[in-house]
Design an enzyme around this catalytic site. Structure first.
Site, PDB file in Angstrom:
ATOM      1  N   ASP A   1      54.534 -18.257 -31.071  1.00 61.40           N
ATOM      2  CA  ASP A   1      54.081 -19.651 -31.109  1.00 61.40           C
ATOM      3  C   ASP A   1      52.703 -19.730 -31.745  1.00 61.40           C
ATOM      4  OD1 ASP A   1      53.094 -22.333 -30.218  1.00 61.40           O
ATOM      5  OD2 ASP A   1      55.002 -22.336 -29.148  1.00 61.40           O
TER       6      ASP A   1
ATOM      7  N   ALA B   1      58.536 -26.272 -34.312  1.00 61.69           N
ATOM      8  CA  ALA B   1      58.565 -27.399 -35.245  1.00 61.69           C
ATOM      9  C   ALA B   1      57.434 -28.354 -34.899  1.00 61.69           C
ATOM     10  CB  ALA B   1      59.899 -28.145 -35.135  1.00 61.69           C
TER      11      ALA B   1
ATOM     12  N   SER C   1      57.220 -32.037 -34.008  1.00 64.99           N
ATOM     13  CA  SER C   1      58.368 -32.715 -33.399  1.00 64.99           C
ATOM     14  C   SER C   1      58.201 -34.214 -33.147  1.00 64.99           C
ATOM     15  CB  SER C   1      58.699 -32.025 -32.070  1.00 64.99           C
ATOM     16  OG  SER C   1      57.681 -32.276 -31.122  1.00 64.99           O
TER      17      SER C   1
ATOM     18  N   THR D   1      68.095 -31.792 -34.416  1.00 63.62           N
ATOM     19  CA  THR D   1      68.078 -33.103 -33.776  1.00 63.62           C
ATOM     20  C   THR D   1      69.183 -34.012 -34.322  1.00 63.62           C
ATOM     21  OG1 THR D   1      66.771 -35.139 -33.676  1.00 63.62           O
ATOM     22  CG2 THR D   1      66.296 -33.689 -35.499  1.00 63.62           C
ATOM     23  N   ASP D   2      69.578 -34.982 -33.511  1.00 64.08           N
ATOM     24  CA  ASP D   2      70.551 -35.975 -34.003  1.00 64.08           C
ATOM     25  C   ASP D   2      69.911 -36.940 -35.003  1.00 64.08           C
ATOM     26  OD1 ASP D   2      68.946 -37.448 -32.258  1.00 64.08           O
ATOM     27  OD2 ASP D   2      70.591 -38.204 -31.030  1.00 64.08           O
ATOM     28  N   GLU D   3      68.570 -36.899 -35.100  1.00 65.26           N
ATOM     29  CA  GLU D   3      67.892 -37.852 -35.994  1.00 65.26           C
ATOM     30  C   GLU D   3      68.201 -37.579 -37.462  1.00 65.26           C
ATOM     31  OE1 GLU D   3      63.850 -38.768 -34.886  1.00 65.26           O
ATOM     32  OE2 GLU D   3      64.258 -38.296 -32.790  1.00 65.26           O
TER      33      GLU D   3
ATOM     34  N   TYR E   1      59.785 -36.712 -40.275  1.00 65.48           N
ATOM     35  CA  TYR E   1      60.231 -35.710 -39.290  1.00 65.48           C
ATOM     36  C   TYR E   1      61.709 -35.392 -39.477  1.00 65.48           C
ATOM     37  CZ  TYR E   1      62.226 -34.002 -34.904  1.00 65.48           C
ATOM     38  OH  TYR E   1      62.957 -33.289 -33.980  1.00 65.48           O
TER      39      TYR E   1
ATOM     40  N   LYS F   1      63.614 -31.903 -40.730  1.00 60.44           N
ATOM     41  CA  LYS F   1      64.608 -31.185 -39.918  1.00 60.44           C
ATOM     42  C   LYS F   1      65.932 -31.087 -40.679  1.00 60.44           C
ATOM     43  CE  LYS F   1      64.313 -29.832 -36.210  1.00 60.44           C
ATOM     44  NZ  LYS F   1      63.823 -28.528 -35.667  1.00 60.44           N
TER      45      LYS F   1
ATOM     46  N   HIS G   1      61.913 -47.574 -38.001  1.00 56.73           N
ATOM     47  CA  HIS G   1      62.377 -47.238 -36.645  1.00 56.73           C
ATOM     48  C   HIS G   1      63.908 -47.249 -36.566  1.00 56.73           C
ATOM     49  CE1 HIS G   1      61.534 -48.067 -32.078  1.00 56.73           C
ATOM     50  NE2 HIS G   1      62.189 -46.952 -32.297  1.00 56.73           N
TER      51      HIS G   1
HETATM   52  P1  NAD Z   1      57.161 -29.418 -29.024  1.00 57.86           P
HETATM   53  O1  NAD Z   1      56.387 -30.208 -30.028  1.00 57.86           O
HETATM   54  O2  NAD Z   1      56.977 -29.666 -27.583  1.00 57.86           O
HETATM   55  O3  NAD Z   1      56.906 -27.850 -29.262  1.00 57.86           O
HETATM   56  C1  NAD Z   1      56.863 -27.265 -30.529  1.00 57.86           C
HETATM   57  C2  NAD Z   1      56.300 -25.862 -30.386  1.00 57.86           C
HETATM   58  O4  NAD Z   1      56.293 -25.244 -31.687  1.00 57.86           O
HETATM   59  C3  NAD Z   1      54.853 -25.837 -29.892  1.00 57.86           C
HETATM   60  O5  NAD Z   1      54.708 -24.846 -28.899  1.00 57.86           O
HETATM   61  C4  NAD Z   1      54.052 -25.497 -31.130  1.00 57.86           C
HETATM   62  O6  NAD Z   1      52.844 -24.794 -30.858  1.00 57.86           O
HETATM   63  C5  NAD Z   1      55.033 -24.627 -31.906  1.00 57.86           C
HETATM   64  N1  NAD Z   1      54.773 -24.622 -33.352  1.00 57.86           N
HETATM   65  C6  NAD Z   1      54.524 -25.691 -34.150  1.00 57.86           C
HETATM   66  N2  NAD Z   1      54.292 -25.281 -35.407  1.00 57.86           N
HETATM   67  C7  NAD Z   1      54.423 -23.927 -35.403  1.00 57.86           C
HETATM   68  C8  NAD Z   1      54.322 -22.934 -36.415  1.00 57.86           C
HETATM   69  N3  NAD Z   1      54.014 -23.259 -37.682  1.00 57.86           N
HETATM   70  N4  NAD Z   1      54.525 -21.640 -36.082  1.00 57.86           N
HETATM   71  C9  NAD Z   1      54.813 -21.303 -34.792  1.00 57.86           C
HETATM   72  N5  NAD Z   1      54.904 -22.196 -33.796  1.00 57.86           N
HETATM   73  C10 NAD Z   1      54.719 -23.504 -34.107  1.00 57.86           C
HETATM   74  O7  NAD Z   1      58.696 -29.614 -29.448  1.00 57.86           O
HETATM   75  P2  NAD Z   1      59.989 -29.708 -28.537  1.00 57.86           P
HETATM   76  O8  NAD Z   1      60.141 -31.098 -28.077  1.00 57.86           O
HETATM   77  O9  NAD Z   1      59.984 -28.613 -27.552  1.00 57.86           O
HETATM   78  O10 NAD Z   1      61.126 -29.438 -29.624  1.00 57.86           O
HETATM   79  C11 NAD Z   1      61.593 -28.122 -29.883  1.00 57.86           C
HETATM   80  C12 NAD Z   1      62.644 -28.190 -30.979  1.00 57.86           C
HETATM   81  O11 NAD Z   1      63.712 -29.049 -30.585  1.00 57.86           O
HETATM   82  C13 NAD Z   1      62.115 -28.735 -32.302  1.00 57.86           C
HETATM   83  O12 NAD Z   1      62.687 -27.982 -33.346  1.00 57.86           O
HETATM   84  C14 NAD Z   1      62.610 -30.172 -32.324  1.00 57.86           C
HETATM   85  O13 NAD Z   1      62.817 -30.621 -33.651  1.00 57.86           O
HETATM   86  C15 NAD Z   1      63.932 -30.035 -31.570  1.00 57.86           C
HETATM   87  N6  NAD Z   1      64.365 -31.266 -30.879  1.00 57.86           N
HETATM   88  C16 NAD Z   1      63.548 -31.833 -29.936  1.00 57.86           C
HETATM   89  C17 NAD Z   1      64.004 -32.987 -29.283  1.00 57.86           C
HETATM   90  C18 NAD Z   1      63.176 -33.640 -28.202  1.00 57.86           C
HETATM   91  O14 NAD Z   1      63.604 -34.663 -27.668  1.00 57.86           O
HETATM   92  N7  NAD Z   1      62.018 -33.104 -27.819  1.00 57.86           N
HETATM   93  C19 NAD Z   1      65.238 -33.552 -29.610  1.00 57.86           C
HETATM   94  C20 NAD Z   1      66.008 -32.939 -30.583  1.00 57.86           C
HETATM   95  C21 NAD Z   1      65.577 -31.785 -31.201  1.00 57.86           C
HETATM   96  P1  TYD Z   2      60.020 -40.744 -28.901  1.00 53.77           P
HETATM   97  O1  TYD Z   2      59.882 -40.212 -27.520  1.00 53.77           O
HETATM   98  O2  TYD Z   2      58.839 -40.693 -29.812  1.00 53.77           O
HETATM   99  O3  TYD Z   2      61.282 -39.988 -29.549  1.00 53.77           O
HETATM  100  P2  TYD Z   2      62.063 -40.300 -30.945  1.00 53.77           P
HETATM  101  O4  TYD Z   2      61.222 -41.157 -31.796  1.00 53.77           O
HETATM  102  O5  TYD Z   2      62.197 -38.919 -31.512  1.00 53.77           O
HETATM  103  O6  TYD Z   2      63.366 -40.923 -30.564  1.00 53.77           O
HETATM  104  O7  TYD Z   2      60.498 -42.242 -28.812  1.00 53.77           O
HETATM  105  C1  TYD Z   2      61.691 -42.612 -28.152  1.00 53.77           C
HETATM  106  C2  TYD Z   2      61.900 -44.084 -28.386  1.00 53.77           C
HETATM  107  O8  TYD Z   2      60.872 -44.802 -27.715  1.00 53.77           O
HETATM  108  C3  TYD Z   2      61.810 -44.498 -29.852  1.00 53.77           C
HETATM  109  O9  TYD Z   2      62.758 -45.530 -30.095  1.00 53.77           O
HETATM  110  C4  TYD Z   2      60.407 -45.020 -30.001  1.00 53.77           C
HETATM  111  C5  TYD Z   2      60.115 -45.614 -28.632  1.00 53.77           C
HETATM  112  N1  TYD Z   2      58.704 -45.560 -28.184  1.00 53.77           N
HETATM  113  C6  TYD Z   2      58.086 -46.710 -27.691  1.00 53.77           C
HETATM  114  O10 TYD Z   2      58.687 -47.798 -27.642  1.00 53.77           O
HETATM  115  N2  TYD Z   2      56.790 -46.615 -27.261  1.00 53.77           N
HETATM  116  C7  TYD Z   2      56.082 -45.460 -27.303  1.00 53.77           C
HETATM  117  O11 TYD Z   2      54.876 -45.441 -26.920  1.00 53.77           O
HETATM  118  C8  TYD Z   2      56.732 -44.275 -27.797  1.00 53.77           C
HETATM  119  C9  TYD Z   2      56.002 -42.970 -27.857  1.00 53.77           C
HETATM  120  C10 TYD Z   2      58.051 -44.380 -28.215  1.00 53.77           C
END
Ligand code: NAD
Ligand code: TYD
Length: 350
Positions: free
Chosen positions: A36, A88, A90, A132-134, A157, A161, A292
């Site tokens: 990390d 990533a 994220s 991600t589904d995005e 983003y 991805k 959005h």
């Molecule tokens: P996060 O932002 O909480 O964590 C990302 C981690 O990656 C951090 O620990 C950061 O230090 C590390 N990192 C960033 N850049 C780096 C680099 N260049 N080299 C090494 N480490 C690095 O993210 P998360 O929410 O835990 O998401 C993890 C994965 O899941 C991501 O690939 C994200 O796209 C995917 N994902 C997340 C969600 C969600 O809802 N959080 C949904 C779908 C997919």
């Molecule tokens: P987020 O947690 O940023 O995830 P993602 O954009 O990857 O789906 O946001 C989830 C949803 O909530 C998205 O539709 C944006 C909305 N949102 C708000 O309405 N207010 C906020 O302060 C944030 C961070 C997100």
């Protein structure tokens, strides 16, 4: 057999939950090498206690996936045979404000990791890519994303991805690198950085700060409890067909406004304050996010049909666990909010 699993981004939200899950809840007997960079989103405190409890089976390496020489060193030194790639940038809003880091880490970093895996292919068992589904873009009122849905990402983003997913798939087709890919919906649960909707709303509501809902709050997300996500990834890594993509969803579609209202109502019930107005009154509609996506919904019948996975948590049970976790972990919350965790990182890693 998977022996030395490289987990990238293991100090982030999902990565740290995955490492805990693997070490504490599965019969995996090998070693985890957590790589990390420790960006703002990487917090070693997410894994507090793990290095002592699993001293022989857990290693941390502070490194950047954009640094190929470091990747080569780590692959050699730790005899990496399996990769689970979480690292990533994220957060969608950050990608709108500054897309550079997203291209660097998500695209170039994934490419570096694939190239390093290819160089060490003799030992390689699997490269699992977490996505991600995005990448599929936005839905209208009807339908759900399947693995066959065309990619149509709308934010920097999701575009970054999408690019990384294509690279992973191409390495399977061109070089026969054993890969699996998962595309999941919005995660929530312990250790999520409070820039994302659910932890932000829980913590603001606790402090009775405004709850900023973008636009009219009608945007729909599908919510997946992070432990369910971790279990699905591990199942795919063990039993998923190589070269395949699997969707992972929580079966929990909700408009954002409803999510925020539910959080307010649960907090009012758990922490009643006599004379204080209902927390729903903190909801504030703010300017919408550019581009959005309106609705995400995920069809995970492939994962259910082939591997028998379904989410264990409903939104009601998952959000309750999440709220209670944030209430009980005030110290973690304070150190994250104040930035104190970054001082600790500077003191330890420079
Ligand atoms: P996060 O932002 O909480 O964590 C990302 C981690 O990656 C951090 O620990 C950061 O230090 C590390 N990192 C960033 N850049 C780096 C680099 N260049 N080299 C090494 N480490 C690095 O993210 P998360 O929410 O835990 O998401 C993890 C994965 O899941 C991501 O690939 C994200 O796209 C995917 N994902 C997340 C969600 C969600 O809802 N959080 C949904 C779908 C997919
Ligand atoms: P987020 O947690 O940023 O995830 P993602 O954009 O990857 O789906 O946001 C989830 C949803 O909530 C998205 O539709 C944006 C909305 N949102 C708000 O309405 N207010 C906020 O302060 C944030 C961070 C997100």
């Amino acid at each position: 057999m998977m022996q030395n699993i490289l987990v990238t981004g293991g100090c982030g939200f999902i990565g740290s939950n995955f490492i805990r899950y693997l070490l504490e809840e599965t019969d995996f007997a090998g070693r985890i090498i957590n790589l990390d960079k420790l960006t703002y989103a990487g917090n070693p405190e997410n894994l507090a206690g793990i290095d002592e409890k699993f001293a022989q089976r857990y290693v941390f390496q502070k490194a950047d996936i954009c640094d190929r020489a470091e990747l080569q060193r780590i692959f050699r030194e730790f005899q990496i045979d399996t990769i689970c790639h979480f690292a990533a940038e994220s957060h969608v809003d950050r990608s709108i404000a500054g897309p550079d880091a997203f291209i660097q880490t998500n695209v170039i970093g994934t490419f570096n990791l694939l190239e390093t895996a290819r160089e060490h292919r003799d030992r390689l068992r699997l490269f699992h890519h977490v996505s991600t589904d995005e990448v599929f873009g936005s839905l209208g009122k009807e339908g759900a994303f399947t693995e066959a849905t065309a990619y149509k990402p709308n934010s920097p983003y999701s575009a970054s991805k999408a690019a990384s997913d294509h690279l992973v798939r191409a390495y399977y087709k061109t070089y026969n690198i054993p890969v699996t890919i998962s595309n999941c919906s919005n995660n929530y649960g312990p250790y999520q950085f409070p820039e994302k909707l659910i932890p932000l709303m829980i913590l603001n509501a606790l402090e009775r700060k405004p709850l900023p809902v973008y636009g009219d709050g009608s945007n729909v997300r599908d919510w997946l409890y992070v432990r369910d996500h971790c279990a699905a990834i591990w199942l795919i890594m063990n039993r998923g067909r190589r070269g395949e993509t699997y969707n992972i969803g929580g079966d929990t579609e909700l408009p954002n406004l409803r999510v925020v209202q539910l959080i307010c109502d649960r907090l009012d019930a758990i922490l009643p304050e006599s004379g204080a107005p209902p927390r729903r009154e903190l909801i504030t509609f703010v300017k919408d996010r550019p581009g959005h996506d309106w609705r995400y919904a995920i069809d995970f019948s492939k994962l259910r049909g082939e591997l028998g996975w379904t989410p264990a948590e409903s939104f009601e049970t998952g959000i309750d666990k999440t709220i209670r976790w944030y209430l009980e972990r005030r110290e973690w919350v304070e150190r994250v909010k104040s930035g104190e965790y970054q001082n600790w990182i500077k003191a330890h890693y420079g």
